[in-house]
Each structure stands twice: as structure tokens, then as C-alpha cells.
Scaffold this active site. Structure first.
Site, PDB file in Angstrom:
ATOM      1  N   ASP A  94      45.348  34.388  40.748  1.00 28.14           N
ATOM      2  CA  ASP A  94      44.077  33.833  40.263  1.00 28.14           C
ATOM      3  C   ASP A  94      43.100  34.890  39.738  1.00 28.14           C
ATOM      4  OD1 ASP A  94      43.557  34.925  42.764  1.00 28.14           O
ATOM      5  OD2 ASP A  94      41.949  33.513  43.173  1.00 28.14           O
ATOM      6  N   GLU A  95      43.595  36.055  39.375  1.00 26.13           N
ATOM      7  CA  GLU A  95      42.711  37.102  38.863  1.00 26.13           C
ATOM      8  C   GLU A  95      43.403  37.836  37.727  1.00 26.13           C
ATOM      9  OE1 GLU A  95      40.026  39.628  41.910  1.00 26.13           O
ATOM     10  OE2 GLU A  95      42.117  39.384  42.485  1.00 26.13           O
TER      11      GLU A  95
END
Lengths: 402, 374
Positions: A94-95
Site C-alpha cells: 500500500d505504499e
């Protein structure tokens, strides 16, 4: 992404919205993988033992994570990222870093691109994403953390020092509790303290490595956004819900991990030469989570493989070598020495039955197709799957050794 | 236990056991050496023993024993201490709580030990018959076979060297293979090997220990003996006992080429140097080097997607058809390194069949290397 796993759960299960949600195992050995913002208000954060989270937030709702769903969601988000630039460096599910230099004529100034990216991610996934914009990677990352939840912060070239200076030194990359304590002892509390200092003093406090920290403190991060790094190792491990000494249970766990690692290798069209077995003994020798003695045993195969059976057999041999005399808390199987398959040149063997290896890989391909279509538990080896407290999959990327 | 021993004598004994003790074992006691005395007075002895449960070594050293006894302590730490001590007599005194008080000149160490009862039994074996063989010949046999043994633990029957008596020649053969290459050597050791009715597989570690014993300066003859499950080697006061690998060694004779259409002879050093150079560009660990044979010319080449290409030409006496074949460069270099021959002959039938490498002056040494498909 903001509270990624927890947000997905809240999106998909309306009953969870507005309530403290914790994703992770709720057993006595579980760990919080993600906490919703509602849960964070109680002091719950990721990587916290579930027992503690439960104590802080007794009304919180525990959700057992579904990594496969999250990974699917992650792929959709990364596809959105790639609409803006091909230079996307994923840090986790998620990054990601996006190098958007040179896209101004398409998307306008970076801040405009940032707003548009946030809108498109929301439109595609109904999830919130925060954006940090800065001339260098570390500052962009910190800005995105500060922008959370659901915000955007841009740090312009001439504002970098102003932005960094008041932050605690622990925000700098590489500065963990130990380095932080050393810096504090030398009188450095904020990033500004480090940035304004003489290099010699930082070096005295942290050693030669401190010079890099001083550069970061001044916003001089020269690392580029690296779009893709080759995997250097694949592994999978689990903590048992109860300590295990039964050889058959250990072996079936080895098989389960080996098959899964092998399937990931095949999926990425890679082969591995070295098999690593990781064992954590159940009897704690020192306080803290690192107090359990960890054994790792590795072996190098004559021929690189993507076959779970070969990896399992190597795992058994390593289990023999470990000569266990006490129960095990955690077992992991990993592979390194990754080579792209098929090789440009293939070593021929003396004793293999004609077509033996090819038949094996045909079988694996067939099994993979079955699992792709009907799910990973559609077809299993004839062994019991042991109960696991927590499962984690890892890929390490970087420069491959020759 | 109380004794005095010359530093050099003690250090020699401790050096011998260093590679046997397991550093990373779940049984910590296996990192220890077992010390025990025999006899009392000036003409007594100290025995040093160590094992990893597969291989065991015991050596007997001259010492003056004042009080008999036995004790076990960290083999590595004891060795490190003794190595640093001056060339004088070392005095060892074991205290009641299993500490070794080590004194030499003006230095004194108190090393924590364990009771000797905690040390496991060494593999034991007393063969019915042993034979004495020349150390130098045995050493050469080990060297020319062990390099081809597999390190892949999933193929345990290849993790050693197969020892057998050849029926026709009466010679002793050592052969090893990892499935990609094979090395063997035949030598007449004068006698049939005691107890060896069929072949045995000697594990790599045990054989490496034996090689060290053979390489010691004063090694002249080594006494060896076997049965189906154990092997023994003795040199003077040092005895090595090892468990053999249970399993079947593959029927390797079928892979030794019977015919070879293409062959050439080259000075070993010229071929080895060219391989080392061209091998610098072989891709990753797969390490392919390509050999192109044309009339009186051998071209070696390699390429690497990240680096580029390397090429070298060697003049060679060759009149056959043009042919190309590829090998893992390391496999070729490994066998050339142990052959210690002025010239070697390389021959093969076709690009996908095993190639054979023999020293020009020794038909009893042979290496077989499977090619790579490029």
C-alpha cells in the site's frame, strides 16, 4: 494508503464502518497488521501484539486478514499509479514512490497530479490515499505520513529544511531506537539539530554511517525512484498456535511452505538454487520477542528448481541437520540464489530418467492451473495442513549476487 | 585430573580436531573436545577426542599425568588459548566444579568445562582386518574424486566418494559424481582392501578429515579398514572413525563414454588459463563456456547479457568435423586443477553427450563432464 487493510474491511463490510477495526490474528500470539483510525484513537497501532490491542480497545473488532484480497486491491491501486508515470517503486502493498518529473505537460504541476491521483484511486477502489510531494524520496514519504488521513502535502524545494527541522530525529531513515538514543545523548533531538551540526559530531555519535543520516537531515537524499527490483529471496513462515515437536507435523508444514514458495517462483518464472529452513525454538532464552533462539540452516541444490517437491526434500534434509531436541514455535521455508528460468544455457544431467524433469514441470503447470481456477486449496498434497497462528509471505528484492 | 604437557604437543592435537567439532549444532556439547588421561607419571598419555556423531577422531599425546581423570571443554576456546601460549610446558588442573585451570609460564586461565560423562560416545569400529597404504597415493585418490561429489543434501547417496575394488584390474577405485560431472581414479595399492567385499560410500566430511591426516608432514603410511557401515583410518596414534553413507551409488559406468568422435590434446596450463579468462564473462552461476572446434583451432567463448562477450583462440591438433559444445566452465576447471598432468585429452561424441577428460600420461584418472544445452 490510509489504514489499508482495515479500510478494505470497512469498505466491504458496512457494519464495520465508524468502528474500531483491527486486522490480524486475535490468538494469544497474534499481531495487529493494521488498525482503523477509530482503533488508533485507543492507542492501537500495527505490529502491536493482539493481546495488548485487546486490552487498550476492548470493544474493537478483530478481523482475520485476507492477504490475497489485499494483494488484489494493491494491484488495482498500482495500476492507477502507473497511469501517471512508469517510474513506480513499490515499498509495500500500500505504499509507493512515483517519480513524476517530466510529466508536467501531461498532468500539470505535481500538486495537481497529486489531487488527480487521489481522486482516481478513490474512484477505482473507494479507498483513501494520502500523498506527499517533495524533491526527494524521504521527504515525500514523511510528507505523506503527515498528510494522513486522506490528505496531500507538498514540500517545495526551498521549504524542505523548514519542513524537516522541527521533526524528531526518529523520522529520518535508518534512525531506530538505538541511533536515536545515541543522538539524544550527543544532544540531537530534532532533524534540525542534526542538519545544522558539523559532520564530525554526527560521525562521532553514529560512526561513519552517520554521514548519510546528516545528508538525509539536510534533505539531500540522492536515491532515485527504482521502478523494479529483481527478487532475491522468497520465503514463507508461520508461528504454530501450539509448539510442535512432532516430526510429521513439521514435515507437513515444510511441504505446505515449500509448495507455496515454489508456486510463487513458477508464477514469476524463476528458479532457486538455495533452500533455507528457519526454526524458532519454543523455549525462550531471553526476555522479549527476540528471546527465542532462531536456527537457520541452508543448503545449495545441484540444479536450480521451481519444484515444491525438491524444495520439500531439501527442507527435510535441513530438518535432519538441525537435529532438534526441543519443540518448535515457528517454521519457515525460503529460497535464495534466484535465477531467471529457463536459463539461457541448461546443464544436462547424467542420471535423470529421460524426461523426468520435464514431466515434473508439466505436472506442476497443470496443478497451478487448477489452483488458479479453483483457489489454492483446490488441490493439496495428501498431508494435513497444521493450524497456524499467523502466516507471512515475504519477498526480498535487491541486487542478486553472482 | 592433573597433568603437564608440552605446548607444541597439545596444540598439534587440538588443531586436528577443530574441523570435526560442530559450531552450529543444537547439541552444544558437540562443540567440545574430550580430554582423558591414560597411565600415570612421566610416561603417561593424554587422549583428545571429538565427534559430530558421524565422524570421530581420537589422538594420543605424550603427557606427564599427576592425577588421572577426564573432562570436556570448548574445543575452539581451548585451541585459541593454547595457540597464544608461549612454547613452554602447560599445566592443567581440573577443579571439582569442572573448571580447567590452565597455567603456562605466567599466564593462567580458568576455563569452564563439563563433566566427561556428558560427552556422547564416539562412533566406534574395530575392523576385522586393516591394510597399510601409502599416504601419498591415498591423498591423490581423494583429491581426484572428492571435487565431483555433490553438496546437495537431498541427494545423500552422492554426498561422498564411492570406494570399490575393480574386479578385473584388482585396483582400488575412488569415484564421485554430482550428476553433472564425475571424477574417478584407479590405483594399485598392492593389497585388496580389508573388509571391502562390495563398494562403500565415504562421506565428504570424513574423507576431508582423512585428507588432512594424509597431508601431515610425517604421514608415510595410513592404515585403513572398512565394513558395510563404518570406516577407519589410523596414522600412528591418531584414529579416525566414520559412519559410511547408506545408500546405493548410481551405476555410473553407463555414463562413461565408450566412443568419441571428436578429440584433442592440449597442455593443461594453456587450456586452464584460457578457461579462466573466458570464464570471467560466463553468465551467473550457470557459467557456460562454448567450445568451437574447427581444423587445428579451438575457439573458447562466453557471453553475459550484462557484460558482453569474451573470446580466445588456441591452436590445436584437430582434423575432425567442425563441432560446437558448451560446458559449465567451473566443472572443466575443477578437474583440470586436480589432474596435475602436463597434457590432457578432451573427447566427446556429440554436443549433448558426456565429454571425457584424461591426463595424457595417466589413463587411470578420468573426469566426465556433461555439456550444457545452449
Amino acid at each position: 494508503m490510509d489504514a489499508f487493510y482495515a479500510s478494505i474491511e470497512q469498505r466491504d463490510r458496512p457494519a464495520l464502518r465508524g468502528r474500531p477495526v483491527m486486522v490480524g490474528g486475535d490468538g494469544h500470539r497474534g499481531v495487529v497488521a493494521a488498525a482503523s483510525y477509530e482503533a488508533r484513537r485507543f492507542g492501537v497501532h500495527s505490529a502491536m501484539p493482539s493481546v495488548e490491542a485487546r486490552r487498550l480497545c476492548p470493544d474493537g473488532i478483530f478481523v482475520r486478514g485476507d492477504m490475497k484480497r489485499y494483494a488484489r486491491e494493491s494491484r488495482a491501486i498500482f495500476e492507477v499509479f502507473r497511469r501517471f508515470t512508469p517510474k513506480v517503486q513499490g515499498l509495500s502493498l500500500d505504499e509507493a514512490f512515483l517519480d513524476v518529473s517530466g510529466t508536467e505537460r501531461l498532468f500539470g504541476p505535481a500538486a495537481e497530479l497529486g489531487h488527480r491521483l487521489r481522486a482516481e484511486v478513490r474512484e477505482t477502489t473507494q479507498l483513501a490515499v494520502s500523498v506527499g510531494i517533495a524533491p526527494v524520496k524521504m521527504v515525500a514519504k514523511i510528507a505523506s505520513d503527515v498528510a494522513k488521513p486522506d490528505g496531500l502535502i507538498e514540500v517545495l524545494d526551498d521549504r524542505v529544511r523548514e519542513f524537516l527541522d522541527p521533526l524528531p530525529v526518529s523520522r529520518l531513515w535508518g534512525v531506530g531506537p538505538v541511533a536515536q538514543a545515541r543522538l539524544a545523548a550527543a544532544g540531537f533531538e530534532t532533524v534540525g539539530d542534526v542538519a545544522r551540526s558539523d559532520d564530525g559530531l554526527i560521525e562521532a555519535a553514529l560512526g561513519e554511517w552517520g554521514l548519510g543520516v546528516a545528508h538525509l537531515a539536510r534533505g539531500e537524499d540522492v536515491s532515485d525512484v527504482e521502478p523494479y527490483r529483481e527478487p532475491v529471496s522468497y520465503s514463507e513462515e508461520n508461528t504454530f498456535s501450539q509448539d510442535v515437536s512432532d516430526r510429521r507435523t513439521l514435515e507437513s508444514t515444510v511441504i505446505a511452505h515449500a509448495e507455496s514458495v515454489a508456486r510463487r517462483l513458477r508464477n514469476d518464472e524463476l528458479r532457486a538454487r538455495t533452500v533455507v529452513l528457519k526454526l524458532k525454538l519454543a523455549r525462550r532464552r531471553a526476555p522479549g520477542p527476540r528471546g527465542y533462539p532462531l536456527l537457520t540452516r541452508r543448503t545449495t541444490l545441484d540444479t536450480p528448481t521451481d519444484d515444491g517437491d525438491v524444495i520439500s526434500r531439501a527442507g527435510f534434509a535441513l530438518l535432519d541437520r538441525a537435529a532438534l531436541s526441543e519443540p518448535i514455535r515457528l517454521l519457515g521455508v525460503g529460497v535464495t540464489g534466484i535465477l531467471r528460468a529457463p536459463h539461457s544455457a541448461q546443464q544436462l544431467s547424467m542420471f535423470d530418467r529421460p524426461g523426468g524433469v520435464e514431466r515434473r514441470s508439466k505436472l506442476n503447470r497443470a496443478l497451478d492451473e487448477l489452483r488458479d481456477r479453483f483457489g489454492s486449496s483446490a488441490i493439496l498434497r495428501g498431508n494435513l495442513e497444521p493450524e497456524r497462528a499467523g502466516l507471512s509471505l515475504q519477498i526480498k528484492r535487491g541486487e542478486r549476487e553472482e | 585430573m592433573k597433568l603437564s604437557i608440552a605446548k607444541s604437543e597439545f596444540q598439534r592435537g587440538l588443531t586436528r580436531i577443530q574441523s570435526i567439532v560442530e559450531k552450529r549444532n543444537t547439541m552444544p556439547i558437540l562443540a567440545n573436545v574430550l580430554l582423558s588421561t591414560s597411565g600415570e607419571g612421566k610416561k603417561a598419555t593424554l587422549e583428545l577426542a571429538a565427534t559430530d556423531l558421524e565422524v570421530g577422531i581420537r589422538g594420543i599425546y605424550e603427557a606427564e599425568v599427576h592425577e588421572t581423570g577426564a573432562i570436556t571443554a570448548s574445543a575452539k576456546k581451548l585451541y585459541e588459548i593454547v595457540r597464544e601460549l608461549p612454547e613452554e610446558t602447560i599445566h592443567i588442573d581440573v577443579t571439582e566444579n569442572s573448571y580447567l585451570m590452565i597455567r603456562c609460564a605466567r599466564a593462567e586461565f580458568n576455563l569452564a568445562g563439563n563433566s566427561a560423562e556428558e560427552y556422547p560416545d564416539l562412533p566406534s569400529f574395530s575392523p576385522e582386518k586393516t591394510v597399510r597404504v601409502q599416504a601419498i597415493v591415498l591423498g591423490q585418490m581423494i583429491e581426484r574424486s572428492i571435487y565431483a561429489a555433490s553438496v546437495d543434501e537431498t541427494r545423500y547417496n552422492l554426498n561422498g566418494v564411492y570406494l570399490e575394488v575393480m574386479k578385473e584390474s584388482g585396483k582400488l577405485r575412488m569415484v564421485a559424481t554430482d550428476g553433472h560431472r564425475l571424477g574417478y581414479v584407479d590405483r594399485a595399492l598392492g593389497l585388496e582392501v580389508a573388509g571391502l567385499s562390495s563398494g562403500v560410500i565415504i562421506p565428504r566430511k570424513g574423507l576431508a578429515e582423512l585428507k588432512k591426516l594424509v597431508d601431515e608432514d610425517d604421514a608415510d603410511e595410513i592404515e585403513i579398514g572398512f565394513d558395510e557401515s563404518s570406516g577407519l583410518a589410523r596414522k600412528g596414534d591418531v584414529t579416525l572413525v566414520m559412519r559410511l553413507i547408506e545408500g546405493e551409488f548410481p551405476n555410473y559406468s553407463q555414463v562413461i563414454p565408450k566412443e568419441a568422435e571428436h578429440r584433442f590434446v592440449l597442455p593443461t596450463e594453456i587450456l586452464a588459463q584460457a578457461l579462466r579468462r573466458v570464464g570471467l564473462f560466463s553468465a551467473e552461476r550457470s557459467g557456460a563456456v562454448r567450445l568451437d572446434l574447427t581444423e587445428n583451432k579451438l575457439k573458447l567463448s562466453s557471453n553475459n547479457p550484462d557484460l558482453g562477450e569474451a573470446r580466445e583462440e588456441i591452436d590445436v591438433d584437430y582434423a575432425g568435423d567442425e563441432i560446437s559444445i558448451a560446458f559449465n566452465v567451473r566443472y572443466l576447471m575443477d578437474c583440470l586443477a586436480v589432474m596435475s598432468a602436463k597434457e590432457v585429452q578432451l573427447s566427446f561424441q556429440d554436443a549433448l553427450s558426456p565429454a571425457q577428460i584424461v591426463p595424457a600420461d595417466d589413463p587411470d584418472t578420468l573426469a566426465v563432464v556433461m555439456p550444457m544445452r545452449v
